[in-house]
Design an enzyme around this catalytic site. Sequence first.
Site, PDB file in Angstrom:
ATOM      1  N   HIS A 137       0.877  -1.263   0.066  1.00  0.00           N
ATOM      2  CA  HIS A 137      -0.327  -0.198  -0.151  1.00  0.00           C
ATOM      3  C   HIS A 137       0.638   1.303   0.045  1.00  0.00           C
ATOM      4  CE1 HIS A 137      -3.046   2.554   0.424  1.00  0.00           C
ATOM      5  NE2 HIS A 137      -2.890   2.885   1.937  1.00  0.00           N
ATOM      6  N   ASP A 147       2.624   1.625  -3.459  1.00  0.00           N
ATOM      7  CA  ASP A 147       1.370   2.290  -3.987  1.00  0.00           C
ATOM      8  C   ASP A 147       1.218   3.887  -4.506  1.00  0.00           C
ATOM      9  OD1 ASP A 147      -0.427   1.336  -6.532  1.00  0.00           O
ATOM     10  OD2 ASP A 147      -2.329   1.395  -4.486  1.00  0.00           O
TER      11      ASP A 147
END
Length: 99
Positions: free
Chosen positions: A72, A75
């Site tokens: 995450h 990202d």
Amino acid sequence: MTIVMGIIMHAGNAKALAHEALEAAKAHEFIKADNFMQESNKALTQAHNVQSDLLTKEAQGEHTDINLYMVHAQDHLMNAITYQDLIKEMIVLYRKQTN
């Protein structure tokens, strides 16, 4: 978790500052837009430095566990980089529009 949150926080700040730069460019406030982009670059550099530290440690044999939080965070970093690149191009277009 501190490392992950550092990447997310700095990348999020970079993206938000790039968006502020876009809003300033829309209003033809290019000095303000440039200042926001400089701050965005600083935040992105901070996020990138956290990532670089992880890569350096990995290269030295210190393995970092990869989990969903790390994915995450990466990202967020990649989205901030892409968003900032796009905003830079949009600011150039707004500048051309005023000439």
